[in-house]
Each structure stands twice: as structure tokens, then as C-alpha cells.
Enzyme design. Structure first.
Site, PDB file in Angstrom:
ATOM      1  N   ASP A 204     -39.927  14.284 -61.636  1.00 47.36           N
ATOM      2  CA  ASP A 204     -40.723  15.509 -61.723  1.00 47.36           C
ATOM      3  C   ASP A 204     -41.287  15.690 -63.125  1.00 47.36           C
ATOM      4  O   ASP A 204     -42.092  16.591 -63.357  1.00 47.36           O
ATOM      5  CB  ASP A 204     -39.863  16.736 -61.367  1.00 47.36           C
ATOM      6  CG  ASP A 204     -39.798  16.964 -59.866  1.00 47.36           C
ATOM      7  OD1 ASP A 204     -40.569  16.318 -59.137  1.00 47.36           O
ATOM      8  OD2 ASP A 204     -38.974  17.780 -59.420  1.00 47.36           O
TER       9      ASP A 204
ATOM     10  N   ASP B 192     -38.755  14.875 -49.158  1.00 49.94           N
ATOM     11  CA  ASP B 192     -37.976  15.336 -50.311  1.00 49.94           C
ATOM     12  C   ASP B 192     -36.514  15.586 -49.950  1.00 49.94           C
ATOM     13  O   ASP B 192     -36.151  15.673 -48.760  1.00 49.94           O
ATOM     14  CB  ASP B 192     -38.616  16.633 -50.846  1.00 49.94           C
ATOM     15  CG  ASP B 192     -38.599  16.706 -52.358  1.00 49.94           C
ATOM     16  OD1 ASP B 192     -37.665  16.170 -52.966  1.00 49.94           O
ATOM     17  OD2 ASP B 192     -39.515  17.325 -52.928  1.00 49.94           O
TER      18      ASP B 192
HETATM   19  C1  GLA Z   1     -39.317  18.626 -55.708  1.00 51.50           C
HETATM   20  C2  GLA Z   1     -40.294  17.498 -55.926  1.00 51.50           C
HETATM   21  C3  GLA Z   1     -41.600  18.041 -56.433  1.00 51.50           C
HETATM   22  C4  GLA Z   1     -42.143  19.039 -55.453  1.00 51.50           C
HETATM   23  C5  GLA Z   1     -41.127  20.141 -55.214  1.00 51.50           C
HETATM   24  C6  GLA Z   1     -41.581  21.069 -54.131  1.00 51.50           C
HETATM   25  O1  GLA Z   1     -38.908  19.179 -56.909  1.00 51.50           O
HETATM   26  O2  GLA Z   1     -39.774  16.539 -56.783  1.00 51.50           O
HETATM   27  O3  GLA Z   1     -42.524  16.996 -56.637  1.00 51.50           O
HETATM   28  O4  GLA Z   1     -42.461  18.389 -54.253  1.00 51.50           O
HETATM   29  O5  GLA Z   1     -39.864  19.601 -54.844  1.00 51.50           O
HETATM   30  O6  GLA Z   1     -40.688  22.085 -53.901  1.00 51.50           O
END
Ligand code: GLA
Length: 713
Positions: free
Chosen positions: A514, A450
Site C-alpha cells: 500500500d 483483498d
Molecule cells: C487494502 C488494499 C488497498 C485498498 C484498500 C481498500 O488496504 O491494500 O489497495 O484496496 O484495501 O479498502
């Protein structure tokens, strides 16, 4: 009149023609549908250009590398100087070196006045029709050269180019189509967020009026780069447009000492007479060819369970094991433990940087959970965010200087975090050591990697470090992949903030957004599919109501929207009713039976009318067609589904597929035949008049397999 010398690059459906001279950069004569080998004219470009009034006697048409200050008034491919001098470059010597005749060449340009050399690599791939271009600038002079702009590619667009289709949005709304007219001026997009970004995808599609999804001449280009970018489409005085794409450079970011060079990211560009879907087809082939997989081949994309929206930071080993049990029972093949497992990470306020398992949450470490997952027959995956650090972490407390920063300026946090300076070897050594310990100790099959903030005050030792940071991130991924070659990497940046053809040379899938709301996802995924193939598009079935929007959709619709991508589940399976669990299991089974066909061949996107959007995957003789009804019917009878890609000389069999009948019974006789797979229909009828569709409710999907009937069978 001198017959010009040409370089003619050819692929199955495209040609690119440059007019060559020993004394200047090659002139762009043509980029478009394939020309016969002998079609090139016997007259040079200047032979058709009389000198207009009030103009230079020397004519400087669009070249592969137009430069400022020497007769070219358009956007320059290079902006650079040496302490204010050497501000105008003219490349007056040109060598062309064919690497593969008719397909790949390098153009070497020299400017003996400013002591610079430029090498442009061009290759037109025979199979995908994608032109790959990049530019290398070498400072052959004595003094330092400050570079402000170096185009990765300068592309010609025809005079009738009318609209630019570009994509962007925000967190939770990536890849939203923005369509704007091109005019007598400049269309310009810049991204200065330090990573690809949610709001400005580094690519676009340009179309003339009348071009649609299936027909018309469309042009597409995208920059294979995960950092800052600029793209410019500029009207030229001969009516054409030039399209430049490259890296946006911060002041002072690139200063080349004698002998040093700057190499741009690659630009992928293609054109097609088959409209937007033709451009997508070229990009899908090219991106597939650029990716590298463990054991050299993509394995069928496993159904994943991601823990994030199911339990967020509320991690409990016993609960996670129960989730794993439920996942395995439903047919899930990969269990990914998301954020929250490492030292001090009880919320998004602390912990990033301390990459060891938190003993308060996992007193016995992660091994028992990973083993449990493996014993259930699933692969184990882990979330990391290596490029980041929370001020509230042991790492930051001991190394506050490891964050990107500018002396005297405040550290600006986003999601309570700062960005580590990966250009410092001690930082990457630390990360390799910590991540290596995890990868050595645990059976990790994939990393969800990420990057949850934009870069700002991205200084390293007083200089802008955006470019070096991006290269260092690629390098860290490569080092991990070379030491643990079976590990796959998913690129994520608050969902789809780092999706580009550059990151995909280092990773294996992306977390598209997301936002898992299926209605929102339809638009996001359609934007995504313009540039990237479906098998790398992370697509999950989330909870209802959707956490990002609060909207609710049926399980069938949520699953049908996720089905064509790299399918997964992101909810707490323990809370499903028996009926819901059975339905989800049915969808997982369906995905597993269809994935090999969904994930190869072409993708066509289309609109049938009255809020019906469809997409077809496969080959013209064997298609899986997903038909999404996005809003309530406003017509009494639905439109027919016109499938322009099928062969009008063949007969096709239509069969509805799905975990169970999705059309809610057979409202008219023909639809019963779809269910039983007994309906045959002529290709010409499908292509021109279309397949009848049953009436349906809003936010529903029907799936058809449409295959050519082999006359011999
Ligand atoms: C980001 C990602 C999510 C999740 C969060 C965790 O927002 O896109 O899918 O992994 O971080 O903190």
C-alpha cells in the site's frame, strides 16, 4: 568398504545427491553446483565419520527426514503422537521411485513400529535449477495421530554458510531485508497470522561470507503457502546446517484418523554460483512455470488505473466516468474500481459480506460504468474481499455464526472486520452465488482480491481452522477461475500481506504494498524481486506527496520506479496539470513499448556506490538498465556502472531511453552520445571498468538500453 547407492538429481547448474539405503531415510550427501555424473565418491558418509567420544555407537547423519527420539538430536522433521504414545518415529524401510530419471523421484519411508508412511517428492527442474519438495504423511495405524510439525523439506546447507537474508516489515513496509549471522544454534522464524503476512516472508537466502549480488554460492528457499509457517536453520555437529520449512500448525489442528494423510505445501529451493541474482533467476523461472493464465499465456501486462488513492470511498458514477475518460486518454488499458461500490460500504466500518452494488451510490448499478470503460477501449476490474465480513452488514446480522470464532471468546476485529469461515460449504456457496451474479452481469476482466486482516480466534466447530481456511480460499479462487476462465485475479492483503508462491498458483499478480512512495518502493521491490518476477509485481504511480509517507517525489521518479513492474496509476488523473498529464502519458507509452522486454529474461540487481542502485532486465545481449540515484551525490563524480553479466568478448551499443532526456542536458560529451545511441563500448570494459554515469539529483532515474552490436549488421 561398500560402494554406496546414490540418487543424483541434476539440472543445468545444480546437483542434489542422496545416499540410499533400504533401511533408513536417504542421507543428504550434497546440494550445490552441478557435479559431473561420475564425481560421486565410492565411500559412504559413515565411512568418513569416526565415532566421537561420548557419542552413540550408531551414527545418524542428516537425512531427508530426520526424526526425534531415535538417535537424531537435531530438529525433527516430524513431531507427532497418539495420545502421548508413538512419540518417537524411525523410518526403517525406504523405497525410491524415480518419476523422471535424474530429475524427479519419490522417497517412500515406512515405520512399522508407529505405523506411519511418509512420501517425499523431490524434483530438480533442469531449466530453472529449482528443487521442488513436499512431504505426505499417512497414518496407517489404528489410532488417531496428532501432528504438531511436518517439514515440507529438510535441506542441507554447507558448513561455510554465514548469513541468512530474510525479508519482512509491516503494512506499508513489506520485503525489507533483514540480514543476520548464522551461529552455533538455531535461527527460527514463525508466522502465526493465518496468512502469509507482511512481517515474515516464508523464505530466505543463505550466503557464505563474500557472496554478493553477482558472484558466490548462494542458497534460497521459499514455502509455497499462504498460511502459517515455520522455517528453521540449525547448526549441526558436523558443521553443516539443516534448513526446514513447513506449515506452523496450531494445537490439535491436524489429527489424522486411520488412512488419512497430511500433505505439506511445496518448498522451492535453489542454489547458484552467481550470487543473489542467480538465486533470483532460478525463482523467477520456477514461479513463471507454476502460474496459469487465461488462454494459456500471459498477455502483455495492461496499464491499470486503480481508483483507491484517487477517490477512496468517495465514489460517484459521474466522477468515475470522468476518471475513466482521463485514463483512456492517457493510454491506460484497465480500469479497476476499488473498495466502496457495494452495499453499505461508505467507509471501512460496514458492508463487507453484502456483495451487491449499493443502489444509493450506483442507482443504475455498475453496468453503465463498466460499459463506459469498455467503450473507451479499457478492461473493467473490480475490488472484492470475499473472505471477510463486517459485523455491520446484512450478512453478519443474519449469519453471526459464519465468522471464524471460538465459543466463549470475544470476536476480535481488525479494520472493523471479522473473517468468514470458508470451511463451511454454505459460506463458500453464498460467496460463489454473490460473486457469480456480479461476474455474470458485468464484463469483469480482473478481480482485486483483498484480505485486510490477520486471523485470530480462527476456530471452526471448536478446532483450529487456519490450514483449512487457506485451502478453502485457494479452492474458492479456483472455482471462480474455472467458471470465469478469462478473469484474472490480483492477490492483495493490505498491500503485500499475501505474496507467496502458493497464492501465485491461483492468481496473476499481487499488490506489492500500500506504500506507493517511490523511495520506499525501491527497497520493497528489490526484496520482492529476490523471489518473484517483475511482471506480477503491481507497481503504481501515486500522488505526490505520497499518502502513506507524506514524502514527495517527481513524477518522473515515481514513474521510473513503477516502470519495471506491472505498471499502473493510482491517483485522480483529473487533477493533473496539462504538463503532468502529458508526462504521465509519455511514461505510459514508454512502458507499453518496453513491457515485453522488461517482463521476460532475467533481473539483475546491483549497487554502484554513492547511493546508486540499479537493476537490469532482459538477457546479457539485450538489457534495459534502470539506474536510481537514491540520495544526493557525495562524490564529485559519479561511480561507473559495472555490468558483470555482459559478454566480455562482444561490443555493446548504449542508448538512453525515456519519455524525454532525463539526464537534464548532457553535462559531458559522452552522455550526448548515449542520447543519440551512437556510443559503442566493449563488453569487457562494461563488465570490468563500467559505464560512465552522468551526475544527477537525488531521487532521479536514468534508463539505458544496452544491446550487443551484431558484427554482421
Ligand atoms: C487494502 C488494499 C488497498 C485498498 C484498500 C481498500 O488496504 O491494500 O489497495 O484496496 O484495501 O479498502
Amino acid at each position: 568398504m561398500m560402494t554406496p547407492r546414490y540418487a543424483h538429481l541434476m539440472s543445468a547448474n545444480c546437483s542434489a545427491v542422496l545416499e540410499l539405503s533400504d533401511h533408513e531415510a536417504p542421507l543428504w550427501r550434497y546440494w550445490g553446483p552441478r557435479l559431473p555424473d561420475d564425481a560421486l565418491p565410492g565411500f559412504g558418509l559413515r565411512a568418513m565419520r569416526a565415532t566421537p567420544t561420548f557419542s552413540l555407537e550408531d551414527d545418524f547423519p542428516l537425512s531427508l527426514f530426520p526424526t526425534f527420539g531415535v538417535g537424531w538430536f537435531g530438529t525433527s522433521a516430524l513431531l507427532a503422537h497418539r495420545e502421548g504414545r508413538d512419540f518417537a518415529q524411525a523410518f526403517t524401510a525406504c523405497d525410491v521411485i524415480w518419476r523422471t530419471p535424474g530429475q524427479a523421484l519419490t522417497v517412500r519411508l515406512t515405520d512399522r513400529v508407529t505405523d506411519l508412511m511418509v512420501e517425499i517428492d523431490l524434483a530438480l527442474d533442469a531449466g530453472s535449477d529449482v528443487l521442488t519438495l513436499s512431504t505426505r504423511l499417512t497414518n496407517t495405524g489404528l489410532d488417531v495421530l496428532d501432528v504438531q510439525w511436518l517439514a515440507g523439506a529438510v535441506l542441507p546447507l554447507p558448513a561455510r554458510s554465514a548469513r541468512v537474508r530474510h525479508y519482512g516489515g509491516r503494512h506499508n513496509s513489506e520485503f525489507l531485508l533483514q540480514e543476520e549471522p548464522l551461529a552455533r544454534g538455531i535461527w527460527r522464524q514463525e508466522n502465526r497470522r493465518g496468512l502469509t503476512s507482511h512481517d515474515a516472508f516464508p523464505g530466505a537466502v543463505v550466503v557464505p561470507l563474500g557472496c554478493d549480488a553477482h558472484a558466490g554460492l548462494a542458497y534460497g528457499a521459499q514455502l509455497a503457502w499462504s498460511g502459517n509457517h515455520t522455517q528453521v536453520i540449525e547448526w549441526l555437529e558436523d558443521g553443516r546446517f539443516q534448513w526446514q520449512l513447513g506449515e506452523w500448525l496450531a494445537p490439535g489442528e491436524v489429527r489424522l484418523a486411520r488412512g488419512e494423510c497430511l500433505e505439506t505445501p511445496q518448498v522451492l529451493a535453489t542454489c547458484s554460483m552467481a550470487g543473489l541474482n542467480g538465486v533470483a533467476a532460478g525463482f523467477h523461472k520456477a514461479v513463471r512455470a507454476r502460474m496459469t493464465w487465461p488462454r494459456d499465456a500471459m498477455s502483455p501486462r495492461p496499464v491499470g488505473l486503480n481508483t483507491w488513492e484517487g477517490v477512496y470511498f468517495d465514489l460517484d458514477p459521474a466522477v468515475l466516468m470522468q476518471m475513466a475518460d482521463a485514463a483512456a486518454k492517457a493510454g491506460i488499458e484497465r480500469f479497476v474500481l476499488d473498495d466502496g461500490w457495494f452495499q453499505g460500504r461508505r467507509s471501512d466500518r460496514a458492508g463487507l459480506g453484502d456483495w451487491w452494488t449499493d443502489p444509493d451510490v450506483f442507482p443504475e448499478g455498475l453496468a453503465p460504468l463498466a460499459r463506459h470503460v469498455n467503450d473507451l477501449g479499457m478492461a473493467f476490474g473490480l475490488w472484492i474481499e470475499p473472505e471477510m465480513v463486517n459485523p455491520d452488514s446484512d450478512l453478519f446480522r443474519s449469519h453471526p455464526d459464519w465468522a471464524l470464532q471460538i465459543a466463549g471468546r470475544p470476536l476480535l476485529t481488525a479494520r472493523n472486520q471479522l473473517v468468514l469461515d470458508l470451511t463451511r460449504p454454505e459460506v463458500t456457496a453464498y460467496l460463489l452465488d454473490r460473486l457469480g451474479a456480479l461476474l455474470d452481469a458485468l464484463p469483469v476482466s480482473c478481480l482485486k482480491w483483498d484480505h485486510n486482516r490477520a486471523l485470530t480466534t480462527a476456530g471452526s466447530r471448536g478446532h483450529a481452522a487456519y490450514r483449512r481456511q487457506t485451502l478453502a480460499a485457494y479452492d474458492l479462487m479456483d472455482q471462480i477461475r474455472s467458471r470465469w476462465p478469462d478473469v484474472e485475479i490480483e492477490a492483495c492483503a493490505g498491500g503485500g500481506g499475501r505474496i507467496d508462491a502458493g497464492i501465485l498458483q491461483h492468481t496473476h499478480r499481487v499488490w506489492t504494498s500500500d506504500c506507493i512512495d517511490a523511495v520506499s518502493r525501491v527497497a520493497i521491490q528489490r526484496g520482492f524481486l529476490q523471489f518473484f518476477p517483475p511482471e506480477i509485481m503491481g507497481a503504481h504511480v501515486g500522488a505526490s506527496p505520497a499518502h502513506s509517507t507524506g514524502r514527495s517525489q517527481s513524477l518522473d521518479f515515481r514513474a521510473a520506479v513503477a516502470l519495471p513492474g506491472h505498471f499502473g496509476v493510482e491517483l485522480d488523473l483529473r487533477h493533473l496539470t496539462t504538463g503532468e498529464a502529458a508526462d504521465l502519458t509519455g511514461w505510459i507509452e514508454l512502458y507499453r513499448s518496453l513491457r515485453d522486454r522488461l517482463h521476460q529474461g532475467q533481473v539483475w540487481l546491483g549497487e554502484a556506490g554513492d547511493s546508486i542502485l540499479w537493476q537490469a532486465h532482459g538477457h546479457k545481449d539485450d538489457l534495459l538498465v534502470l539506474v536510481y540515484r537514491m540520495a544526493p551525490m557525495t562524490w564529485k563524480w559519479p561511480p561507473t556502472l559495472i555490468l558483470p553479466m555482459v559478454d566480455p568478448d562482444q561490443t555493446y551499443r548504449v542508448e538512453e531511453v525515456g519519455p524525454r532526456p532525463l539526464s537534464g542536458g548532457a553535462p559531458a560529451p559522452v552522455f550526448a552520445d548515449y542520447r543519440s545511441g551512437s556510443l559503442e563500448i566493449h563488453g569487457a570494459w562494461l563488465a570490468r571498468q563500467g559505464l560512465p554515469l552522468p551526475p544527477g539529483k537525488a531521487e532521479t532515474c536514468l534508463i539505458y538500453q544496452i544491446s550487443r552490436v551484431d558484427p554482421g549488421v
